[in-house]
Enzyme design. Structure first.
Site, PDB file in Angstrom:
ATOM      1  N   HIS A  59      -4.799 107.269  34.977  1.00  0.00           N
ATOM      2  CA  HIS A  59      -4.305 106.403  35.653  1.00  0.00           C
ATOM      3  C   HIS A  59      -4.342 106.463  36.989  1.00  0.00           C
ATOM      4  O   HIS A  59      -4.211 107.169  38.030  1.00  0.00           O
ATOM      5  CB  HIS A  59      -3.107 107.738  35.544  1.00  0.00           C
ATOM      6  CG  HIS A  59      -1.641 107.311  36.133  1.00  0.00           C
ATOM      7  ND1 HIS A  59      -0.654 107.076  36.316  1.00  0.00           N
ATOM      8  CD2 HIS A  59      -1.756 106.179  37.295  1.00  0.00           C
ATOM      9  CE1 HIS A  59       0.026 106.568  36.403  1.00  0.00           C
ATOM     10  NE2 HIS A  59      -0.291 105.916  37.574  1.00  0.00           N
ATOM     11  N   TRP A  62      -6.601 100.460  41.607  1.00  0.00           N
ATOM     12  CA  TRP A  62      -7.295  99.696  42.011  1.00  0.00           C
ATOM     13  C   TRP A  62      -7.345  98.758  42.668  1.00  0.00           C
ATOM     14  O   TRP A  62      -8.063  97.791  42.954  1.00  0.00           O
ATOM     15  CB  TRP A  62      -8.806  99.981  40.947  1.00  0.00           C
ATOM     16  CG  TRP A  62      -9.604 100.692  40.920  1.00  0.00           C
ATOM     17  CD1 TRP A  62      -8.837 102.603  41.092  1.00  0.00           C
ATOM     18  CD2 TRP A  62     -10.485 101.977  40.482  1.00  0.00           C
ATOM     19  NE1 TRP A  62      -9.653 103.743  41.184  1.00  0.00           N
ATOM     20  CE2 TRP A  62     -11.083 102.935  39.869  1.00  0.00           C
ATOM     21  CE3 TRP A  62     -11.621 100.373  39.465  1.00  0.00           C
ATOM     22  CZ2 TRP A  62     -12.080 103.465  39.491  1.00  0.00           C
ATOM     23  CZ3 TRP A  62     -12.272 101.260  38.812  1.00  0.00           C
ATOM     24  CH2 TRP A  62     -12.570 102.951  39.127  1.00  0.00           C
ATOM     25  N   HIS A 178       5.315 105.337  31.724  1.00  0.00           N
ATOM     26  CA  HIS A 178       6.346 105.272  33.228  1.00  0.00           C
ATOM     27  C   HIS A 178       7.213 105.949  32.862  1.00  0.00           C
ATOM     28  O   HIS A 178       8.508 104.791  32.576  1.00  0.00           O
ATOM     29  CB  HIS A 178       6.106 104.876  34.493  1.00  0.00           C
ATOM     30  CG  HIS A 178       6.164 104.572  36.128  1.00  0.00           C
ATOM     31  ND1 HIS A 178       5.800 104.323  36.699  1.00  0.00           N
ATOM     32  CD2 HIS A 178       7.925 104.664  35.890  1.00  0.00           C
ATOM     33  CE1 HIS A 178       7.378 105.086  38.469  1.00  0.00           C
ATOM     34  NE2 HIS A 178       8.492 104.554  36.911  1.00  0.00           N
ATOM     35  N   HIS A 230       2.756 111.068  34.122  1.00  0.00           N
ATOM     36  CA  HIS A 230       3.274 111.715  35.455  1.00  0.00           C
ATOM     37  C   HIS A 230       4.203 112.948  35.315  1.00  0.00           C
ATOM     38  O   HIS A 230       4.896 112.170  36.355  1.00  0.00           O
ATOM     39  CB  HIS A 230       2.823 110.966  37.176  1.00  0.00           C
ATOM     40  CG  HIS A 230       3.785 109.213  36.695  1.00  0.00           C
ATOM     41  ND1 HIS A 230       4.813 109.612  35.961  1.00  0.00           N
ATOM     42  CD2 HIS A 230       3.159 108.654  37.364  1.00  0.00           C
ATOM     43  CE1 HIS A 230       5.242 108.147  36.370  1.00  0.00           C
ATOM     44  NE2 HIS A 230       4.622 107.324  36.907  1.00  0.00           N
ATOM     45  N   ASP A 302      -2.802 109.738  39.300  1.00  0.00           N
ATOM     46  CA  ASP A 302      -1.957 108.098  39.842  1.00  0.00           C
ATOM     47  C   ASP A 302      -2.630 107.854  40.560  1.00  0.00           C
ATOM     48  O   ASP A 302      -1.756 107.339  42.345  1.00  0.00           O
ATOM     49  CB  ASP A 302      -0.148 108.644  39.644  1.00  0.00           C
ATOM     50  CG  ASP A 302      -0.130 107.547  39.948  1.00  0.00           C
ATOM     51  OD1 ASP A 302      -0.140 106.413  40.101  1.00  0.00           O
ATOM     52  OD2 ASP A 302       1.118 107.644  40.201  1.00  0.00           O
ATOM     53  N   GLY A 321       3.415 106.177  47.059  1.00  0.00           N
ATOM     54  CA  GLY A 321       2.197 106.606  46.181  1.00  0.00           C
ATOM     55  C   GLY A 321       1.049 107.801  47.342  1.00  0.00           C
ATOM     56  O   GLY A 321       0.964 107.415  48.823  1.00  0.00           O
TER      57      GLY A 321
HETATM   58  O1  DOR Z   1       3.732 106.364  43.384  1.00  0.00           O
HETATM   59  C1  DOR Z   1       3.556 105.380  42.555  1.00  0.00           C
HETATM   60  N1  DOR Z   1       2.847 104.680  42.975  1.00  0.00           N
HETATM   61  N2  DOR Z   1       3.345 105.460  41.431  1.00  0.00           N
HETATM   62  C2  DOR Z   1       4.073 104.779  40.120  1.00  0.00           C
HETATM   63  O2  DOR Z   1       3.795 104.825  39.567  1.00  0.00           O
HETATM   64  C3  DOR Z   1       3.078 103.647  41.202  1.00  0.00           C
HETATM   65  C4  DOR Z   1       2.244 104.160  42.282  1.00  0.00           C
HETATM   66  C5  DOR Z   1       1.293 102.073  42.976  1.00  0.00           C
HETATM   67  O3  DOR Z   1       1.027 101.881  42.585  1.00  0.00           O
HETATM   68  O4  DOR Z   1       1.977 102.632  43.740  1.00  0.00           O
END
Ligand code: DOR
Length: 429
Positions: A59, A62, A178, A230, A302, A321
């Protein structure tokens, strides 16, 4: 033929039953043998270090194509290699979304040229991640997709998700899910005491739990190969425990859900916004116990880079994220293994063997396996700093923390792709 002997490391690989000081010989990109007093044309003195199968991350974001200011294949894979990861799955919530064969083909070509580690492309489950129209999964697979996922978003309709699982199954693609019910997840942090004290709107745990239960029921019914990513609540982990032997079902949790709690919401800093949100200690403990007893199969980071201007904001406005690759092992080793809450062999199983078996048959140091390896100084202490992270972004929730356990070398297919050990190489005359 040149071969490499990694000499004298403590080799730990629960999958192959290896746990002790020995030499490992690598030849033609594969593990040739493990034992004592091995000889090779090149030698690496690994005395005092641990040698694990390379870590595997199912997970990662990029951000390519579209947000190369946040991460590129080069920087994401350099971050992965610096964290000891040798295989990574790239998520499709990019711009454009990876929902057409031509985009998959382009990415597959680019990772061959630009990635330091083995990189796998997840295509989208639904066109535009919108949860309405399924993607052409057979064509996406032909184009090189490894799996499908709408990561970042839950699926609005159980009927649509069920069709998606049936189609993915017939196309021979795993589905990474997810689990989030967006009718319940209208807030920004976990809906609990910390959110109330901070005056920030909460997301109830049910937003994850309801969606996880739905996904598990459908996975068991359809027989699709479903991986729940997650997992962050104790109840969702318990649901996985109930269903995991009733279908082709696996699940992971993240280093941050295992080590951090929603107390950080009190800082009001956007840094600590993540989806699913950081949970109270009871959930952190429940998820950890589920990882210990193998209800949850493995850890995935993640890894979600975000530009400073989208992250250094109040909680309500910040993008959700965290960075993950470079701190995963050290955070888990420092917080869980050194505190006696998780054994080192189980951590290696959860970061290498189990996800490696799930993706590509790596994650083991058995003879004949690809030589994908992580060399780690377990006594090495370091401070997480934006200046030294390889990612293009700086949004690590561990910034400023002192961690123990340092990845000093990463090998993919016999090649050193992260190197803090150059001085330890010798050539046999
Ligand atoms: O916190 C997160 N960020 N959860 C996600 O499911 C996507 C990810 C992101 O792409 O920034």
């Amino acid at each position: 033929m040149s071969d490499l002997v990694i000499r004298g490391a403590h080799v730990l690989d629960p999958a192959a039953g290896l746990d002790g000081k020995m030499d490992v010989r690598v030849s033609e990109g594969r593990i040739a043998e493990a034992g004592d007093n091995l000889r090779g044309t090149r030698e690496l003195d690994a005395g005092g270090l641990h040698l694990f199968p390379g870590f595997v991350d199912v997970h990662a974001h990029w951000r390519t194509p579209g947000r190369e200011d946040e991460e590129t294949i080069e920087s994401g894979s350099a971050a992965a290699a610096a964290g000891g990861f040798t295989s990574v799955v790239m998520m499709p919530n990019t711009d454009p979304v990876v929902d057409r064969p031509v985009i998959v083909e382009g990415l597959v070509r680019r990772v061959e040229r630009e990635s330091r580690v083995r990189s796998y492309v997840s295509a989208a489950l639904h066109a535009g991640l919108r949860g309405e129209r399924l993607t052409e999964m057979r064509l996406l697979k032909e184009a090189g997709a490894f799996c499908v996922s709408d990561d970042g978003l839950g699926t609005a309709s159980a009927a649509v998700l069920r069709n998606g699982m049936l189609y993915a199954r017939s196309a021979g693609l795993p589905v990474i899910l997810h689990c989030e019910d967006h009718t319940l997840s209208t807030g920004v942090v976990h809906d609990g005491a910390a959110a109330a004290l901070a005056g920030v709107p909460g997301i109830p745990a049910s937003a994850e739990d309801v969606a996880t239960a739905t996904a598990l029921v459908l996975a068991a019914e359809t027989g699709a190969r479903v991986h729940i990513t997650h997992v962050s609540t104790a109840l969702s982990a318990a649901f996985v425990g109930f269903f995991r032997d009733r279908g082709d079902i696996t699940a992971d949790t993240t280093p941050h859900h295992l080590t951090l709690t929603d107390e950080l919401v009190g800082t009001l800093e956007g840094m600590y916004r993540v989806n699913p949100p950081l949970r109270p200690d009871g959930d952190r403990r429940g998820v950890r116990e589920a990882l210990v007893d193998r209800t949850l199969d493995f850890v995935a980071t993640d890894h979600a880079p975000h530009a400073a201007e989208e992250k250094e904001l109040p909680l309500e406005e910040a993008a959700p994220g965290f960075l993950g690759h470079e701190t995963a092992f050290a955070a888990l080793y420092t917080e869980l293994v050194r505190r006696g809450k998780l054994s080192l062999p189980r951590l290696v199983e959860a970061m290498s063997c189990a996800p490696g078996a799930w993706i590509n048959g790596t994650g083991t140091i058995s003879v004949g396996a690809p030589a994908d390896l992580a060399l780690v100084d377990l006594a090495g202490e370091w401070t997480v700093s934006g200046e030294t992270l390889r990612s293009r972004s700086g949004n690590s929730p561990y910034l400023g923390r002192r961690l123990t356990g340092r990845v000093v070398g990463t090998v993919v297919g016999g090649d050193l792709v992260h190197d803090e050990i150059g001085a330890r190489f010798g050539v046999r005359a």
